[in-house]
Design a protein around this motif. Structure first.
Motif, PDB file in Angstrom:
ATOM      1  N   UNK A 227       0.867  -1.173   0.000  1.00 17.88           N
ATOM      2  CA  UNK A 227       0.000   0.000   0.000  1.00 17.88           C
ATOM      3  C   UNK A 227       0.909   1.229   0.000  1.00 17.88           C
ATOM      4  N   UNK A 228       0.316   2.389  -0.158  1.00 18.09           N
ATOM      5  CA  UNK A 228       1.088   3.633  -0.182  1.00 18.09           C
ATOM      6  C   UNK A 228       0.586   4.553   0.924  1.00 18.09           C
ATOM      7  N   UNK A 229       1.505   5.114   1.685  1.00 14.78           N
ATOM      8  CA  UNK A 229       1.154   6.050   2.759  1.00 14.78           C
ATOM      9  C   UNK A 229       2.211   7.121   2.864  1.00 14.78           C
ATOM     10  N   UNK A 246      -2.907  14.242   9.019  1.00 15.85           N
ATOM     11  CA  UNK A 246      -2.034  14.994   8.114  1.00 15.85           C
ATOM     12  C   UNK A 246      -1.246  14.035   7.225  1.00 15.85           C
ATOM     13  N   UNK A 247      -1.181  14.337   5.950  1.00 15.25           N
ATOM     14  CA  UNK A 247      -0.443  13.505   5.013  1.00 15.25           C
ATOM     15  C   UNK A 247      -1.234  12.344   4.441  1.00 15.25           C
ATOM     16  N   UNK A 248      -2.463  12.129   4.915  1.00 21.74           N
ATOM     17  CA  UNK A 248      -3.274  11.000   4.436  1.00 21.74           C
ATOM     18  C   UNK A 248      -3.928  11.340   3.099  1.00 21.74           C
ATOM     19  N   UNK A 249      -3.116  11.818   2.188  1.00 27.56           N
ATOM     20  CA  UNK A 249      -3.629  12.243   0.888  1.00 27.56           C
ATOM     21  C   UNK A 249      -4.128  11.064   0.062  1.00 27.56           C
ATOM     22  N   UNK A 250      -3.612   9.880   0.364  1.00 25.64           N
ATOM     23  CA  UNK A 250      -4.026   8.687  -0.355  1.00 25.64           C
ATOM     24  C   UNK A 250      -5.475   8.314  -0.130  1.00 25.64           C
ATOM     25  N   UNK A 251      -6.105   8.895   0.894  1.00 24.92           N
ATOM     26  CA  UNK A 251      -7.523   8.618   1.142  1.00 24.92           C
ATOM     27  C   UNK A 251      -8.404   9.191   0.030  1.00 24.92           C
ATOM     28  N   UNK A 257      -3.446   6.604  -5.320  1.00 23.42           N
ATOM     29  CA  UNK A 257      -2.650   5.695  -4.504  1.00 23.42           C
ATOM     30  C   UNK A 257      -3.382   4.388  -4.213  1.00 23.42           C
ATOM     31  N   UNK A 258      -4.694   4.438  -4.108  1.00 27.05           N
ATOM     32  CA  UNK A 258      -5.457   3.232  -3.790  1.00 27.05           C
ATOM     33  C   UNK A 258      -5.481   2.235  -4.945  1.00 27.05           C
ATOM     34  N   UNK A 259      -5.299   2.711  -6.142  1.00 27.16           N
ATOM     35  CA  UNK A 259      -5.424   1.847  -7.317  1.00 27.16           C
ATOM     36  C   UNK A 259      -4.110   1.625  -8.060  1.00 27.16           C
ATOM     37  N   UNK A 260      -3.046   2.286  -7.644  1.00 26.67           N
ATOM     38  CA  UNK A 260      -1.776   2.200  -8.384  1.00 26.67           C
ATOM     39  C   UNK A 260      -1.249   0.772  -8.466  1.00 26.67           C
ATOM     40  N   UNK A 261      -1.522  -0.038  -7.436  1.00 26.00           N
ATOM     41  CA  UNK A 261      -1.005  -1.408  -7.410  1.00 26.00           C
ATOM     42  C   UNK A 261      -1.484  -2.243  -8.585  1.00 26.00           C
ATOM     43  N   UNK A 301       1.519   7.035 -11.241  1.00 28.62           N
ATOM     44  CA  UNK A 301       0.328   7.181 -10.402  1.00 28.62           C
ATOM     45  C   UNK A 301       0.702   7.636  -8.996  1.00 28.62           C
ATOM     46  N   UNK A 302       1.757   7.053  -8.440  1.00 24.72           N
ATOM     47  CA  UNK A 302       2.221   7.447  -7.107  1.00 24.72           C
ATOM     48  C   UNK A 302       2.691   8.902  -7.118  1.00 24.72           C
ATOM     49  N   UNK A 303       3.277   9.328  -8.223  1.00 27.60           N
ATOM     50  CA  UNK A 303       3.869  10.670  -8.309  1.00 27.60           C
ATOM     51  C   UNK A 303       2.848  11.778  -8.121  1.00 27.60           C
ATOM     52  N   UNK A 304       1.590  11.532  -8.467  1.00 29.17           N
ATOM     53  CA  UNK A 304       0.568  12.579  -8.340  1.00 29.17           C
ATOM     54  C   UNK A 304       0.440  13.023  -6.883  1.00 29.17           C
ATOM     55  N   UNK A 305       0.300  12.076  -5.972  1.00 28.43           N
ATOM     56  CA  UNK A 305       0.190  12.414  -4.556  1.00 28.43           C
ATOM     57  C   UNK A 305       1.476  12.963  -3.988  1.00 28.43           C
TER      58      UNK A 305
END
Length: 402
Positions: A227-229, A246-251, A257-261, A301-305
């Motif tokens: 997962x990504x956090x 704070x920082x929980x932008x993946x929510x 981040x939830x679908x990048x895998x 995909x990860x780079x966006x967050x």
């Protein structure tokens, strides 16, 4: 630390509170010799105190068990070499506990974070939180038995959980964990100070404490694995926000981040074989075009967050940890390129791999516990109480501090 102590000393001197000033000076001496054994003259120079005061304070700390004399350095001239003194970091112990999705880990360490015993046990997402925490207690007892110590000798426990934590209660996390107060559960077995924190936050803390970011004030930490956090350190302190999120932008689903895998699952290679995450990274390193494409899409995909956090915080560095960093530049180079494209800020901060890798969250749990003891000692000195003896169980004196 020294700046704050100096400011406090001035105020106390004006108020005439010499007793409290002495306690704060005592803590200044501890900090001066925490990482390196010093003679009394060198300690006096480091703290700005007189040699007479320093001698008296060190003698008191030796009596309390927080400081020990060590052998003098080899003589470099005429005269007898002076005795050096160091902080006795193993006078007290702390526990770090890392609740992972597949493993529970525990480490026993001294107040400098030096680990001298560790253990782990398998965990399953099907296990309930009470069972998982009971497993953590069993691991802790195993470590204490090995070290020939009692539960009462533990001064603080740091707990890392893969969840959002607000006032010790999990507000969002693995199935079945929402609403669990981890501190309350563990308090039935331990009477010391217990601090509970999100795993990415503690990983960020660890990087600032003993990792890549030990000499910077602002950093963004990205965990990239199953997962990504993320976690944030701002102005040298862990930043949680008002509700611990704070920082929980993946929510935010749209961040990706939830679908990048999905890009790393069931990737068909040129030879017709179908592979998943770790094998995808290996195939990409070996030059597989389909694997390289999958990793690039994942990284982008990860780079966006990551870019959103960089533009929000404007950190000095970005540290990436978790299992995916084993892939090295195969993963990080497309991530760096995409972050640079997305960020209008120049220069874009360096994106570095974690020095702690998969150990970041457990290291943060240990470090947070050790820092908590340091804060307790300062609270004891600042509240008008006496600095406790190292051999007094912490439960005997921390209750008065709240």
């Amino acid at each position: 630390m020294n700046v704050l102590l100096d400011r406090g000393q001035t105020l106390l001197h004006n108020a005439g509170d010499q007793s409290r000033l002495r306690r704060l000076n005592t803590l200044a001496v501890i900090e001066a010799i925490r990482d390196e054994a010093l003679t009394i003259p060198l300690t006096a120079k480091a703290t700005g105190l007189s040699k007479t005061s320093t001698d008296s304070l060190i003698a008191h700390l030796v009596q309390l068990g927080w400081v020990v004399p060590v052998d003098p350095l080899a003589p470099s001239g005429a005269g007898r070499p002076a005795t050096r003194y160091r902080f006795k970091a193993d006078a007290a112990v702390v526990l770090g506990i890392d609740i992972g999705r597949h493993t529970v880990r525990a480490e026993l360490a001294d107040l400098n974070g030096e680990v001298f015993a560790s253990a782990d046990a398998p965990a399953s997402e099907d296990d309930g939180p009470i069972d998982v925490l009971a497993s953590a207690v069993r691991l802790a007892d195993e470590l204490l038995t090995r070290a020939k110590r009692e539960r009462s000798s533990v001064w603080a426990i740091g707990v890392s959980v893969p969840a959002v934590v607000y006032q010790d209660v999990i507000t969002r996390g693995p199935s079945g964990w929402a609403g669990i107060n981890v501190k309350d559960v563990l308090s039935t077995d331990f009477e010391c100070r217990i601090v509970v924190e999100n795993d990415s936050n503690l990983a960020a803390f660890a990087e600032a404490w003993k990792g890549r970011a030990s000499d910077v004030s602002d950093l963004v930490y990205i965990h990239s694995g199953n997962r990504t956090g993320s976690g944030l350190v701002i102005n040298g302190s862990l930043f949680r926000g008002s509700n611990g999120a704070a920082g929980e932008i993946g929510a935010i689903h749209e961040v990706g981040w939830q679908t990048a895998q999905k890009h790393l699952h069931a990737v068909q290679l040129e030879d017709g074989s179908v592979v998943d995450r770790e094998a995808v990274f290996k195939a990409a390193a070996d030059g597989s075009v389909s694997a390289l494409t999958a990793v690039r899409r994942f990284s982008e995909d990860i780079a966006i967050g990551v870019a959103a956090l960089v533009l929000t915080v404007d950190p000095e560095i970005v540290v990436v940890g978790g299992g995916n960093v084993r892939a090295g530049d195969v993963f990080l180079e497309p991530l760096r390129r995409r972050v640079e494209e997305l960020c209008i800020a120049r220069p874009v901060p360096q994106i570095l791999t974690s020095a702690l890798r998969e150990r970041a969250s457990i290291t943060g749990a240990v470090g947070y516990a050790a820092t908590t003891v340091q804060e307790l000692l300062h609270a004891a000195a600042g509240s008008g109480g006496n600095l406790p003896s190292a051999d007094i169980p912490p439960s005997k004196w921390t209750k008065q501090l709240g």
